[in-house]
Scaffold this active site. Structure first.
Site, PDB file in Angstrom:
ATOM      1  N   PHE A  12      -1.107   6.847   0.671  1.00 37.22           N
ATOM      2  CA  PHE A  12      -2.533   6.542   0.845  1.00 37.22           C
ATOM      3  C   PHE A  12      -2.848   5.070   0.536  1.00 37.22           C
ATOM      4  O   PHE A  12      -3.243   4.297   1.422  1.00 37.22           O
ATOM      5  CB  PHE A  12      -3.333   7.511  -0.043  1.00 37.22           C
ATOM      6  CG  PHE A  12      -4.743   7.116  -0.313  1.00 37.22           C
ATOM      7  CD1 PHE A  12      -5.596   6.716   0.723  1.00 37.22           C
ATOM      8  CD2 PHE A  12      -5.255   7.155  -1.611  1.00 37.22           C
ATOM      9  CE1 PHE A  12      -6.911   6.349   0.456  1.00 37.22           C
ATOM     10  CE2 PHE A  12      -6.567   6.803  -1.873  1.00 37.22           C
ATOM     11  CZ  PHE A  12      -7.393   6.385  -0.840  1.00 37.22           C
ATOM     12  N   ASN A  32      10.372   6.911   0.992  1.00 35.43           N
ATOM     13  CA  ASN A  32      11.308   7.974   1.401  1.00 35.43           C
ATOM     14  C   ASN A  32      10.573   9.110   2.118  1.00 35.43           C
ATOM     15  O   ASN A  32      11.173  10.132   2.441  1.00 35.43           O
ATOM     16  CB  ASN A  32      12.095   8.510   0.200  1.00 35.43           C
ATOM     17  CG  ASN A  32      11.241   9.315  -0.748  1.00 35.43           C
ATOM     18  OD1 ASN A  32      10.016   9.328  -0.626  1.00 35.43           O
ATOM     19  ND2 ASN A  32      11.874   9.995  -1.694  1.00 35.43           N
ATOM     20  N   TYR A 143       4.069  12.947 -15.408  1.00 38.44           N
ATOM     21  CA  TYR A 143       3.374  11.837 -14.737  1.00 38.44           C
ATOM     22  C   TYR A 143       2.815  10.855 -15.767  1.00 38.44           C
ATOM     23  O   TYR A 143       3.132   9.667 -15.731  1.00 38.44           O
ATOM     24  CB  TYR A 143       2.258  12.416 -13.866  1.00 38.44           C
ATOM     25  CG  TYR A 143       1.506  11.400 -13.039  1.00 38.44           C
ATOM     26  CD1 TYR A 143       2.106  10.761 -11.955  1.00 38.44           C
ATOM     27  CD2 TYR A 143       0.181  11.081 -13.329  1.00 38.44           C
ATOM     28  CE1 TYR A 143       1.406   9.831 -11.191  1.00 38.44           C
ATOM     29  CE2 TYR A 143      -0.529  10.160 -12.560  1.00 38.44           C
ATOM     30  CZ  TYR A 143       0.089   9.536 -11.491  1.00 38.44           C
ATOM     31  OH  TYR A 143      -0.607   8.621 -10.730  1.00 38.44           O
ATOM     32  N   LYS A 147       4.369   7.051 -16.511  1.00 42.42           N
ATOM     33  CA  LYS A 147       3.572   5.854 -16.228  1.00 42.42           C
ATOM     34  C   LYS A 147       3.420   5.010 -17.489  1.00 42.42           C
ATOM     35  O   LYS A 147       3.360   3.780 -17.427  1.00 42.42           O
ATOM     36  CB  LYS A 147       2.202   6.253 -15.671  1.00 42.42           C
ATOM     37  CG  LYS A 147       2.254   6.822 -14.249  1.00 42.42           C
ATOM     38  CD  LYS A 147       2.477   5.719 -13.214  1.00 42.42           C
ATOM     39  CE  LYS A 147       2.389   6.273 -11.797  1.00 42.42           C
ATOM     40  NZ  LYS A 147       2.503   5.244 -10.767  1.00 42.42           N
ATOM     41  N   THR A 173      -9.082   7.069  -6.756  1.00 39.38           N
ATOM     42  CA  THR A 173      -9.396   6.319  -5.536  1.00 39.38           C
ATOM     43  C   THR A 173      -9.395   7.299  -4.360  1.00 39.38           C
ATOM     44  O   THR A 173      -8.648   8.272  -4.357  1.00 39.38           O
ATOM     45  CB  THR A 173      -8.355   5.200  -5.348  1.00 39.38           C
ATOM     46  OG1 THR A 173      -8.362   4.405  -6.535  1.00 39.38           O
ATOM     47  CG2 THR A 173      -8.652   4.318  -4.170  1.00 39.38           C
ATOM     48  N   ARG A 184      -6.062  16.792  -4.169  1.00 38.37           N
ATOM     49  CA  ARG A 184      -6.979  15.932  -4.929  1.00 38.37           C
ATOM     50  C   ARG A 184      -8.419  16.343  -4.596  1.00 38.37           C
ATOM     51  O   ARG A 184      -8.715  16.774  -3.486  1.00 38.37           O
ATOM     52  CB  ARG A 184      -6.733  14.463  -4.589  1.00 38.37           C
ATOM     53  CG  ARG A 184      -5.337  14.052  -5.032  1.00 38.37           C
ATOM     54  CD  ARG A 184      -5.147  12.566  -4.933  1.00 38.37           C
ATOM     55  NE  ARG A 184      -3.814  12.251  -4.472  1.00 38.37           N
ATOM     56  CZ  ARG A 184      -3.314  11.019  -4.476  1.00 38.37           C
ATOM     57  NH1 ARG A 184      -4.022  10.015  -4.916  1.00 38.37           N
ATOM     58  NH2 ARG A 184      -2.092  10.796  -4.041  1.00 38.37           N
TER      59      ARG A 184
HETATM   60  P1  NAD Z   1       0.629   8.771  -2.315  1.00 38.21           P
HETATM   61  O1  NAD Z   1       1.260  10.052  -2.745  1.00 38.21           O
HETATM   62  O2  NAD Z   1      -0.315   8.815  -1.158  1.00 38.21           O
HETATM   63  O3  NAD Z   1       1.747   7.674  -2.020  1.00 38.21           O
HETATM   64  C1  NAD Z   1       2.913   7.580  -2.758  1.00 38.21           C
HETATM   65  C2  NAD Z   1       4.039   7.225  -1.816  1.00 38.21           C
HETATM   66  O4  NAD Z   1       5.249   7.114  -2.569  1.00 38.21           O
HETATM   67  C3  NAD Z   1       4.284   8.278  -0.735  1.00 38.21           C
HETATM   68  O5  NAD Z   1       4.274   7.666   0.535  1.00 38.21           O
HETATM   69  C4  NAD Z   1       5.665   8.833  -1.067  1.00 38.21           C
HETATM   70  O6  NAD Z   1       6.387   9.276   0.066  1.00 38.21           O
HETATM   71  C5  NAD Z   1       6.302   7.656  -1.786  1.00 38.21           C
HETATM   72  N1  NAD Z   1       7.397   8.069  -2.650  1.00 38.21           N
HETATM   73  C6  NAD Z   1       7.411   9.080  -3.559  1.00 38.21           C
HETATM   74  N2  NAD Z   1       8.633   9.163  -4.132  1.00 38.21           N
HETATM   75  C7  NAD Z   1       9.387   8.183  -3.590  1.00 38.21           C
HETATM   76  C8  NAD Z   1      10.726   7.776  -3.766  1.00 38.21           C
HETATM   77  N3  NAD Z   1      11.545   8.399  -4.644  1.00 38.21           N
HETATM   78  N4  NAD Z   1      11.191   6.744  -3.051  1.00 38.21           N
HETATM   79  C9  NAD Z   1      10.385   6.095  -2.156  1.00 38.21           C
HETATM   80  N5  NAD Z   1       9.100   6.460  -1.933  1.00 38.21           N
HETATM   81  C10 NAD Z   1       8.603   7.488  -2.643  1.00 38.21           C
HETATM   82  O7  NAD Z   1      -0.114   8.173  -3.610  1.00 38.21           O
HETATM   83  P2  NAD Z   1      -1.254   7.077  -3.708  1.00 38.21           P
HETATM   84  O8  NAD Z   1      -2.522   7.771  -3.979  1.00 38.21           O
HETATM   85  O9  NAD Z   1      -1.155   6.148  -2.566  1.00 38.21           O
HETATM   86  O10 NAD Z   1      -0.834   6.337  -5.043  1.00 38.21           O
HETATM   87  C11 NAD Z   1      -0.077   5.130  -5.024  1.00 38.21           C
HETATM   88  C12 NAD Z   1       0.210   4.718  -6.451  1.00 38.21           C
HETATM   89  O11 NAD Z   1      -1.009   4.528  -7.172  1.00 38.21           O
HETATM   90  C13 NAD Z   1       1.026   5.747  -7.232  1.00 38.21           C
HETATM   91  O12 NAD Z   1       1.954   5.081  -8.028  1.00 38.21           O
HETATM   92  C14 NAD Z   1      -0.008   6.438  -8.102  1.00 38.21           C
HETATM   93  O13 NAD Z   1       0.560   6.911  -9.281  1.00 38.21           O
HETATM   94  C15 NAD Z   1      -1.003   5.322  -8.345  1.00 38.21           C
HETATM   95  N6  NAD Z   1      -2.336   5.856  -8.592  1.00 38.21           N
HETATM   96  C16 NAD Z   1      -3.096   6.376  -7.573  1.00 38.21           C
HETATM   97  C17 NAD Z   1      -4.355   6.901  -7.853  1.00 38.21           C
HETATM   98  C18 NAD Z   1      -5.231   7.467  -6.775  1.00 38.21           C
HETATM   99  O14 NAD Z   1      -6.361   7.902  -7.068  1.00 38.21           O
HETATM  100  N7  NAD Z   1      -4.815   7.501  -5.520  1.00 38.21           N
HETATM  101  C19 NAD Z   1      -4.850   6.886  -9.174  1.00 38.21           C
HETATM  102  C20 NAD Z   1      -4.044   6.355 -10.167  1.00 38.21           C
HETATM  103  C21 NAD Z   1      -2.801   5.817  -9.868  1.00 38.21           C
END
Ligand code: NAD
Length: 311
Positions: A12, A32, A143, A147, A173, A184
């Protein structure tokens, strides 16, 4: 023009960053695809400045670059409750891989930490100086704790090797390119609402969150990686709403009101969450998007995706 590596770039936040950065930079998206989707970046695949690398961040990688946004993780509770060990390993080993790559190429690296590092906060709103109240052995610990370790490791790479590490704590977000079915709350309310399905609310719906629209988050992340700030720094929007308030807004736009089914609260799910954003604001960064405007954009995105046959 910089070369910018985005781990988790098919997810995302990552895919929105890819789209934002491609206008001025070479973008390498590493993912991945375990929970992201090529659909999020399919329109970039033929772009001359875009490269997709299918790779698991748990394995080291060697990619010359100027900046790294390290986002790869299993970020939705639905996934991490299902596979906690993979969640910890991805965040832990993936951070080592990303930091080593940054160190080798003297790249600036932004580590995506999270509001979850504050756990069930007994300080409200949460300033960066608050150490948190986190269960080390609960179902969400894979998680939250990983982190926290990511932050520790990032700071130690900065102190030990002089790596240019930025730590951001992202609060909830939402927006276009969110996955429809990863559990979510915003996507659950919108997608199930559109489909006329029941939405499970864990608890009485009075728990609060502060939701940031994706465009504002992208502005904050890009602002921070290009600044002198090392963090940790809270990112998001400090307007606070209960889940019931959000549900009420969304209900008003749907053909039929939301069908809410209130069930037992999740273990260690925080009751209140709101960032203190003084540090962010002192850098001139601020969320601008009104919650109703952001939710309507996201609703339209899901309506279009569903029309095109997603899910
Ligand atoms: P998401 O799940 O949409 O994206 C995460 C991506 O990481 C995915 O495309 C997934 O395929 C990839 N991934 C997972 N394991 C992997 C691996 N072993 N190797 C390579 N790629 C891998 O999540 P997001 O919402 O886009 O979040 C992005 C980052 O921001 C994350 O680290 C998350 O912890 C952090 N975050 C997001 C939010 C939110 O509200 N979206 C809030 C706090 C923190």
């Amino acid at each position: 023009m910089k070369t910018i590596l985005i781990t988790g770039g098919a997810g995302f936040i990552g895919s929105n960053l890819c789209h934002h950065l491609i206008a001025d930079h070479r973008v390498i998206c590493l993912d991945n695809l375990s929970c992201g989707s090529l659909d999020n970046i399919s329109d970039l695949m033929n772009h001359s400045n875009f490269t997709f690398v299918r790779h698991d961040v748990k394995q080291s990688f060697d990619i010359p670059c100027d900046q790294i946004y390290h986002l790869a993780a299993h970020a939705s509770p639905k996934f991490y409750l299902n596979d906690p060990i993979e969640t910890s390993m991805t965040i832990g080993l993936g951070t080592v891989s990303a930091l080593n790559n940054a160190r080798k190429y003297k790249a600036t690296i932004l580590l995506a930490s999270t509001s979850e590092i504050y756990g069930e906060p007994d300080v409200h709103p949460q300033p960066e100086s608050y150490y948190g109240n986190v269960n080390t052995v609960g179902p969400r610990s894979c998680y939250d704790q990983s982190k926290r370790w990511m932050e520790t490791l990032g700071n130690d790479y900065r102190r030990t090797y002089g790596t240019d590490v930025k730590i951001v704590r992202i609060f909830n977000t939402y927006g276009p390119r969110m996955k429809m079915d990863d559990g979510r709350i915003i996507s659950e309310l919108l997608v199930r609402g559109i489909k006329g399905e029941q939405v499970f609310i864990y608890g009485d719906g009075h728990q609060t969150r502060s939701f940031c629209y994706i465009d504002d988050m992208i502005e904050q992340l890009t602002g921070i990686i290009n600044s002198e700030c090392t963090g940790p720094i809270n990112c998001g929007n400090d307007q606070e709403f209960s889940i019931n308030q959000i549900a009420e807004k969304i209900s008003a736009w749907l053909e039929e009101p939301l069908k809410l089914n209130f069930v037992s609260p999740l273990i260690n799910d925080p009751i209140r969450r709101r960032p203190q954003l003084n540090r962010l604001h002192s850098m001139g960064l601020q969320a601008h998007t009104d919650i109703e405007e952001g939710l309507k954009h996201t609703l339209n995105y899901f309506l279009n995706s569903l029309k095109q046959g997603a899910l």
